[in-house]
Design an enzyme around this catalytic site. Structure first.
Site, PDB file in Angstrom:
ATOM      1  N   SER A 152      -7.900  -2.727   4.354  1.00 33.95           N
ATOM      2  CA  SER A 152      -7.310  -3.136   3.084  1.00 33.95           C
ATOM      3  C   SER A 152      -6.648  -4.511   3.236  1.00 33.95           C
ATOM      4  CB  SER A 152      -6.313  -2.052   2.642  1.00 33.95           C
ATOM      5  OG  SER A 152      -5.867  -2.247   1.342  1.00 33.95           O
TER       6      SER A 152
ATOM      7  N   ASP B   7     -14.705   4.058  -2.609  1.00 35.57           N
ATOM      8  CA  ASP B   7     -13.538   3.182  -2.695  1.00 35.57           C
ATOM      9  C   ASP B   7     -13.723   2.247  -3.876  1.00 35.57           C
ATOM     10  OD1 ASP B   7     -11.496   1.352  -2.404  1.00 35.57           O
ATOM     11  OD2 ASP B   7     -11.865   0.977  -0.279  1.00 35.57           O
TER      12      ASP B   7
ATOM     13  N   HIS C 112     -10.312   4.758  -1.399  1.00 32.59           N
ATOM     14  CA  HIS C 112      -9.742   3.734  -0.509  1.00 32.59           C
ATOM     15  C   HIS C 112      -9.029   4.359   0.693  1.00 32.59           C
ATOM     16  CE1 HIS C 112      -8.419  -0.239   0.526  1.00 32.59           C
ATOM     17  NE2 HIS C 112      -7.150   0.049   0.389  1.00 32.59           N
ATOM     18  N   ASP C 113      -8.412   5.500   0.477  1.00 33.16           N
ATOM     19  CA  ASP C 113      -7.692   6.192   1.553  1.00 33.16           C
ATOM     20  C   ASP C 113      -8.586   6.540   2.737  1.00 33.16           C
ATOM     21  OD1 ASP C 113      -5.088   6.228   0.856  1.00 33.16           O
ATOM     22  OD2 ASP C 113      -4.980   8.353   0.340  1.00 33.16           O
TER      23      ASP C 113
END
Lengths: 381, 381
Positions: B147, B319, B352-353
């Site tokens: 990220s 994501d 995204h995690d």
């Protein structure tokens, strides 16, 4: 088309899904076109979160007062008011003319505020049916709506199957996903935790929870647009680039740097000036609660057995809030029941907002579908 | 692996991208493993919004104190601290040990608050480089991050191309889209308009803008997860269904009804207890500002010409905050420059995690890539 809002008062209590009831309420509405002699050309238009009974036309002497679906409805438009008698109703709990949280509770003599009863899509449909009774409309040629309005159209086919000829369900879903509920909840928390909300009884305090409403609207706007259209409209453009700088950045955390920020703040400010905070809570909750399959163990096919009318469903490829996948669930459940269903998936870049915008294919499909309905009524084509 | 945080003080002013500078600052960091004799086995781990220098291991006597990438980094793990000397640094402006808005500004003797200078990814990389100088590390075997951490890894290859052997850029992007900036802006507005924010100088008032921080975190959480994983984990489950009711609904607009609401409120509450509001503004702004192509007329290929190291890029199919499409833009720009690039697009449901979670293929790829680096160092395999 110059139009005039009307209002109808209802004295008897309306039993609500929650077990509560509401009495002495009024519904604001508008009508366009003329009801034919046998009363068969009525079309009911249901509104979504932020809209009202002012669906089409303009108010006399008011520039830029077009109804929210004026591109769709009017003389010669896809839903042609030269053929159809179109009705727009403001829903109970809203803040545009129908009885809502800002009104006086007849039981207490005080403003409802947070005590306004929780209303559901089913309750709205029941209230709309009572209005139609008063207008002498036994059966609708069609009921239509987009987003939350589409949920009402779908619910009409389940609550009053014998009163609906066609249901036009645009950019909608059989229920909200967890992500949808999550966005609604963040917006609600922003409102409820605004110190000016006062537990929903801010009217007496002479304040409005504008901070919360702004945040709620900003979140809404992000979810109404697609990533692509945001990039196209705003991208990474700065509002005012610093000259003689490689990046053009002002380097600020609290001031506006990017155009998208300017747009969102403007939308939030505007919204907070006119929208009622308790209405926002009520309407997002109605969205959360809608789930006709719930009473049938989650089986949508069983839930939709009651629907007997013909259907047009429309979805938009870039709508990530009410994605085509959700419309297809409805289509499949209807087909499982051998219902007459048309379905159009429009390749449009605008996200959820697409249902309100002009798109040649979308407008063409709506026009053709309503022309088909008009023909069955024997109206001139 | 029991670890101990360390801190390094820097007296000389660090010139920042904005034109401002910061002096007399400290950087909190941790190291794992042993630097080899020729100092060639160092791996720098850059953190994202909510994380810190505590990347791996646990603190003595503290249960559940695992570092945020403990599944990835440690003895025998994909980034094997038996082979590599791993460094985690808390970034300037953060609130976990490095100098940030809650510290005293040496120029005024008062808490920085909103006067803490705006910091960028490039500034963080410069500060990290100074820390490496002090640690005697001339060149990194690899720099890595997910990220916003991936943005720092990418920026290392442009700011210090001769100091990086490999860059591992996970779930990242060459810049934020308008939608990403929009979500950051809503979160910032929630914080800034919280009456307890006091223009960023809330420390002296003895209050914390918890309302704003809660909203910011709730928005963040929605965007870190995929729609699918939210449906799987929470769906439309109620927290406590009413017995003897068809729907089970309590019919409430302000209380928790759905499990997803309970989850989000809990996450928001927890976050508001420990995260600094000014840090949130600074870090989201660093995200907004990162855009190496900007100084090259938007041409990412030209921008990445300076990068000479080898690359591994990883993205995750679900994501939507840092989508695979964005990673592929980086891959393409590097390939345009004939760089050595490996790219893995992992079919993972977690959004995204996913970059923080265990996934066999993801972990396998990271393990294999770092094993390859280790072999070139002559370390035992």
């Amino acid at each position: 088309m110059v139009v005039t809002p009307q209002s109808m008062h209802f004295e008897p209590p309306l039993a609500l899904q929650s077990g509560a009831s509401i009495r002495d309420y009024r519904l604001a509405f508008e009508t366009y076109g003329t009801l034919n002699a046998d009363g068969t050309n009525a079309v009911l238009v249901c509104h979504a979160l932020n809209a009202s009974h002012h669906v089409a036309g303009v108010y006399a002497g008011q520039d830029k007062s077009e109804g929210w679906w004026d591109n769709m409805i009017g003389p010669g438009k896809p839903v042609d008011t030269d053929r159809f008698f179109v009705i727009g109703v403001n829903n109970l709990g809203s803040c545009f003319g129908s009885t809502g949280p800002g009104d006086i509770n007849p039981d207490t003599g005080r403003v409802y505020g947070a005590d306004f009863p929780v209303v559901t899509v089913e309750d709205w449909v029941n209230a709309q049916a009572l209005l139609l009774d008063r207008l002498g409309i036994r059966r609708l040629a069609a009921v239509m709506g987009g987003s939350l309005g589409g949920m009402q159209a779908l619910s009409w086919t389940l609550q009053y199957p014998d009163r609906v000829g066609h249901a036009v369900v645009v950019a909608s879903a059989p229920n909200l996903t967890a992500e949808n509920i999550a966005f609604n909840e963040v917006a609600r928390r922003a409102i409820v935790t605004d110190p000016d909300f006062h537990g929903g009884h801010f009217y007496a305090q002479g304040v409005i929870p504008k901070r919360g409403l702004r945040i709620a609207r900003m979140i809404g706007h992000i979810t109404y647009l697609s990533d692509d259209v945001m990039n196209e409209k705003f991208g990474r453009q700065l509002r005012e680039a610093v000259a003689d700088s490689v990046t053009g950045y002002r380097y600020t955390t609290q001031d506006i740097e990017f155009q998208i920020e300017s747009y969102l703040r403007y939308q939030g400010d505007k919204f907070s000036e006119y929208f009622d905070a308790n209405t926002y809570l009520l309407i997002t909750r109605a969205l959360d609660y809608f789930d006709p399959a719930r009473a049938h163990g989650g089986n949508l096919t069983t839930a939709l057995q009651r629907a007997t009318c013909k259907f047009l469903l429309v979805s938009f490829t870039t709508d990530w809030r009410f994605s085509p996948r959700r419309s297809r669930e409805i289509v499949k459940a209807l087909l499982d029941n051998r219902r007459d269903v048309s379905y159009a998936e429009i390749d449009a870049p605008h996200g959820h907002d697409a249902f309100l915008l002009d798109d040649g294919r979308y407008m063409g499909i709506m026009r053709a579908y309503f022309a088909g309905i008009a023909r069955t009524l024997g109206a001139t084509t």
